[in-house]
Design an enzyme around this catalytic site. Structure first.
Site, PDB file in Angstrom:
ATOM      1  N   PRO A 102       0.821  -1.220   0.000  1.00 50.06           N
ATOM      2  CA  PRO A 102       0.000   0.000   0.000  1.00 50.06           C
ATOM      3  C   PRO A 102       0.854   1.269   0.000  1.00 50.06           C
ATOM      4  O   PRO A 102       0.335   2.362  -0.198  1.00 50.06           O
ATOM      5  CB  PRO A 102      -0.825  -0.108   1.284  1.00 50.06           C
ATOM      6  CG  PRO A 102      -0.509  -1.398   1.907  1.00 50.06           C
ATOM      7  CD  PRO A 102       0.643  -2.030   1.200  1.00 50.06           C
ATOM      8  N   GLU A 129       2.705  -8.739   8.661  1.00 51.23           N
ATOM      9  CA  GLU A 129       2.876  -7.297   8.856  1.00 51.23           C
ATOM     10  C   GLU A 129       3.711  -6.654   7.756  1.00 51.23           C
ATOM     11  O   GLU A 129       3.799  -5.455   7.638  1.00 51.23           O
ATOM     12  CB  GLU A 129       3.521  -7.005  10.212  1.00 51.23           C
ATOM     13  CG  GLU A 129       2.601  -7.261  11.380  1.00 51.23           C
ATOM     14  CD  GLU A 129       1.219  -6.654  11.182  1.00 51.23           C
ATOM     15  OE1 GLU A 129       1.129  -5.431  11.042  1.00 51.23           O
ATOM     16  OE2 GLU A 129       0.239  -7.424  11.171  1.00 51.23           O
ATOM     17  N   ARG A 166      -2.601  -8.030 -20.341  1.00 49.23           N
ATOM     18  CA  ARG A 166      -3.585  -7.787 -21.399  1.00 49.23           C
ATOM     19  C   ARG A 166      -3.079  -6.769 -22.423  1.00 49.23           C
ATOM     20  O   ARG A 166      -3.630  -6.652 -23.517  1.00 49.23           O
ATOM     21  CB  ARG A 166      -4.939  -7.375 -20.826  1.00 49.23           C
ATOM     22  CG  ARG A 166      -4.991  -6.024 -20.190  1.00 49.23           C
ATOM     23  CD  ARG A 166      -6.307  -5.815 -19.493  1.00 49.23           C
ATOM     24  NE  ARG A 166      -7.443  -5.764 -20.411  1.00 49.23           N
ATOM     25  CZ  ARG A 166      -7.732  -4.720 -21.166  1.00 49.23           C
ATOM     26  NH1 ARG A 166      -6.990  -3.644 -21.119  1.00 49.23           N
ATOM     27  NH2 ARG A 166      -8.775  -4.737 -21.974  1.00 49.23           N
ATOM     28  N   ASP A 181     -10.177   1.317 -24.406  1.00 46.63           N
ATOM     29  CA  ASP A 181     -10.346   1.095 -22.970  1.00 46.63           C
ATOM     30  C   ASP A 181     -10.507   2.407 -22.228  1.00 46.63           C
ATOM     31  O   ASP A 181      -9.902   3.404 -22.597  1.00 46.63           O
ATOM     32  CB  ASP A 181      -9.081   0.460 -22.372  1.00 46.63           C
ATOM     33  CG  ASP A 181      -9.073  -1.050 -22.498  1.00 46.63           C
ATOM     34  OD1 ASP A 181     -10.109  -1.606 -22.826  1.00 46.63           O
ATOM     35  OD2 ASP A 181      -7.997  -1.627 -22.257  1.00 46.63           O
TER      36      ASP A 181
END
Ligand code: ADE
Length: 244
Positions: A102, A129, A166, A181
């Site tokens: 993150p 963690e 992709r 897209d």
């Protein structure tokens, strides 16, 4: 022929089983079966320094909750991956190593396009963690899939792998489908319709039945702009356009 585009992705994980479904059912599996990408799932436990228990984690120095992934298994795994240069890569190739976290650069289509240019990518899925900070010297960059926290890096690795694989030529059948897209041109995609032309009293927009390709193109561009300003007006401001 060897090109600069993505050829190979290695994913280092404690949970190889989590990739079985996506690899047998989705775009990732098809791309792999068709030989368009060399996708290898590696079990971090195979690189444990402790042969008997296959331990890969330990308690954090300084105390606190949870367990931390030890540096040695990750180091060994990266070393083994590096040593396994495949035929379709240049002899002295090195993988671009990404740790899913993150704390990383937040993934978007521009970053996916950039990463899909690299011939060889290795994804490290963290757990518990986190990982011992000392492995960061082996990591080229951290990537996040959004400002929220998941339990492990497996789902983020699948998201990133799909977003870049992709883009490999031939993986998505029609190149046009990628060009249109959402985000590819800094706009959301235009709306789509299929048969029947009249469904429960709702008609398909007339222009799509006209056969006039220029008109259809113009209508789609105008719809894409309209959709973007309605649903994601932030994408139209100069700063965020640059991000995309
Ligand atoms: N690991 C846990 N949460 C994550 C996130 N949001 N992005 C990437 N890796 C993660």
């Amino acid at each position: 022929m060897k090109s600069s585009g993505l050829k190979r992705v290695d994913i280092l994980t404690l949970f190889p089983g989590m990739f079985e479904g996506p690899l047998s059912q989705s775009l990732l599996g098809r791309a792999r079966d068709r030989g368009l990408i060399d996708l290898r799932i590696r079990n971090l436990r195979d690189f444990s320094a402790d042969d008997r228990h296959k331990t890969v984690d330990d308690r954090p120095y300084g105390g606190g909750a949870g367990m931390v992934l030890q540096p040695e298994p990750i180091f060994r795994a990266i070393k083994a991956i590096r040593a396994s240069v495949s035929k379709d890569l240049l002899k002295n190739s090195k993988p671009y190593v990404i740790y899913l976290s993150p704390q990383g650069r937040v993934l978007n289509q521009k970053i996916s396009l950039e990463l899909a240019q690299r011939p060889w990518i290795t994804l490290i899925c963290g757990h518990y963690e986190g990982v011992d900070e000392r492995i960061m010297d082996l990591v080229d960059e951290e990537v996040s899939i959004g400002d929220y926290v998941l339990t492990g890096g497996e789902l983020p690795a699948m998201v990133l792998a799909e977003a870049i694989i992709r883009l490999v030529p031939g993986v998505v059948q029609q190149a046009e489908s990628i060009a249109n897209d959402s985000f590819q041109q800094g706009l959301l995609d235009h709306p789509h319709y299929t048969r029947p032309a009249l469904w429960r009293g709702k008609k398909v927009p007339e222009v799509l039945l006209s056969g006039d390709h220029k008109k259809i193109r113009d209508w789609r561009t105008q719809q894409a702009r309209g959709m973007t300003s309605k649903k994601r007006p932030d994408l139209l401001t100069t700063n965020s356009r640059r991000r995309i």
